[in-house]
Design a protein around this motif. Structure first.
Motif: not given
Length: 500
Positions: A268-280, A285-295
């Motif tokens: 389950a965490m692998q799927a969430k990690l994949l999205r974070a890496i692809q979408e950057r 938790l508890g937020a309504t908006q995504e924030e960009g990260v440069d990692v």
């Protein structure tokens, strides 16, 4: 986002986008040339040098990947940024494998565009300024020349990878080659081979060396806390969340995120990690908006993830996303010529940490370590040297796992006869305790708990011995989670193996 002026070539067949990229770069002070197709871009590359190439993947007369091949064949130094269509993850991974510095996904976000360009232009020498000379320090004297113009700590980081064997020389060369890219790196190797040291060297040799370094042991975080730990949480998102908190991705923004023991992440965490890496981008938790990260992501594992993909234990798409560049570490038994230098280094570190004189490695010590199989690699060697410091040559007769063997001794209880745990043959399975037999009866009821603890001690000792003290590997052998091993070590009052 101020950066040093750079010479940038933009290749895109859409005039509006080409103009938008050009104006954005000109506002940041860069010198920009543009091309509408492969032919124009090749002509410009043939006539002049650039610092950065930005190219769309699909062009009227071919793929932008052809320009990367051209630069690679000519051994050019331009850093390449490839723009791919939304959802074309395979194209992005292929571009990184062919040497692209980074990639962008359409529709391009201009903030992310400027961040990626700033990263690509960072560390470039100023116009008419020669590149900084390599550091002439004792730390680099025994190593091949390293590109220390990126950051002064780069040479020292490579120096920590002790050894002059061909395998170690190739490893250092590979680190210097792949460090400047943004491509994810997967470091593989047995437990105790120094995967985190290699990850730190990759970070130190990269243009991100000034940015944060965040190391995460994926096997040591309870599953229900993974999402909050990785992506952060807003105040009130769950019970006990009394304030906003950063996740690992936000903490590593602008730097490197090191995922140690990657194979321990649940699906389950692998799927969430994949999205974070692809979408950057990440959503706390508890937020309504995504924030960009440069990692930049660097991962490590002692597991065979390709086998885990076949068995369904690890996601194939995440494996290919993180395994863009594979760095394999040699086992210590494959580079025994490095043992004398390793012993010297480790003993010197012990002397510095303890503030006490430490004897140099004796001929008996060097002969002894050369005869050992060393399945625990450098971690096992360090344990042996600690005993050598304490006992001298007389401590060499003990096995590297002698302290673990003591765990199996049953706890004595007043008034009860001690029951020795049964011996287990080398080929016997270790996933279950030895069953009572007429020759090995269980103790009476008042000592039954102590007897069970003794069996558990023996199993833990054998698993940790087999895995060189690595808790994650021992947990996998016993079919447990690393947190369960840690709990049992604490409950049975056993010392926690030192992590190196």
């Amino acid at each position: 986002m101020p950066t040093a002026p750079a010479r940038i070539l933009v290749v895109d067949d859409e005039p509006d986008l080409r103009t938008l990229y050009e104006l954005t770069l000109l506002r940041d002070g860069h010198h920009v040339s543009t091309a509408a197709n492969l032919a124009q871009a090749s002509a410009l590359l043939a006539s002049q040098r650039f610092d950065v190439l930005i190219t769309d993947m699909r062009l009227p007369d071919g793929l932008g990947m052809a320009l990367l091949h051209e630069l690679h064949q000519q051994q050019r130094q331009e850093r390449s940024i490839v723009i791919t269509a939304y959802g074309s993850a395979e194209n992005a991974v292929e571009a990184l494998r062919y040497g692209a510095f980074d990639y962008l996904t359409k529709p391009v976000d201009l903030k992310q565009f400027r961040r990626v360009v700033a990263s690509a232009t960072e560390g470039l020498p100023a116009p008419n300024t020669p590149a900084a000379p390599a550091l002439a320090t004792p730390a680099c004297s025994a190593l091949p020349p390293c590109d220390s113009s990126i950051h002064p700590a780069a040479c020292a980081a490579l120096e920590r990878l002790a050894g002059q064997s061909p395998a170690m020389q190739l490893l250092r060369q590979r680190i210097q080659k792949v460090a400047p890219s943004m491509a994810p790196v997967l470091i593989t190797g047995e437990s105790g081979t120094g995967k985190e040291l290699v990850a730190r060297a990759l970070h130190a040799c990269s243009h991100r060396s000034h940015g944060p370094w965040v190391a995460v042991n994926c096997g040591a975080i309870p599953e229900h806390l993974l999402e909050a730990e990785f992506f952060g949480a807003r105040k009130g998102a769950f019970t006990g969340a009394n304030a906003d908190r950063q996740g690992f991705f936000q903490a590593a923004n602008g730097g490197t995120l090191f995922l140690d023991e990657l194979g321990e992440l649940p699906l389950a965490m692998q799927a969430k990690l994949l999205r974070a890496i692809q979408e950057r981008s990440v959503r706390a938790l508890g937020a309504t908006q995504e924030e960009g990260v440069d990692v930049r992501i660097i991962s490590a594992t002692h597991r065979n993830l390709a086998n885990d993909v076949q068995t369904g234990r690890f996601r194939q798409d995440l494996f290919y996303r993180l395994n863009v560049i594979d760095v394999q570490l040699p086992a210590l038994r494959e580079r025994r010529e490095d043992l004398p230098l390793l012993c010297e280094r480790l003993l010197a570190n012990m002397a510095q940490e303890n503030g006490l004189p430490v004897p140099p490695p004796s001929p008996a010590l060097l002969q002894h370590v050369q005869s050992l199989p060393l399945p625990g690699n450098v971690r096992e060697l360090e344990n042996l040297l600690h005993r050598y410091v304490a006992l001298g040559d007389e401590g060499l007769g003990q096995t590297a796992t002698a302290p673990l063997a003591a765990f199996a001794a049953p706890m004595a209880s007043p008034g009860a006869a001690s029951v020795a745990p049964p011996a287990v043959s080398p080929g016997a399975p270790t996933h279950a305790a030895a069953a009572p037999t007429p020759e090995n009866p269980p103790p009476k009821r008042h000592a039954f708990a102590a007897w069970l603890d003794a069996q558990e001690r023996q199993l833990l000792a054998q698993a940790l011995q087999t895995q060189g003290g690595d808790i994650t590997a021992a947990a996998a052998q016993l079919g447990l989670e690393p947190t369960q091993i840690q709990y049992r070590l604490q409950r049975l009052h056993l010392p926690h193996p030192a992590a190196h």
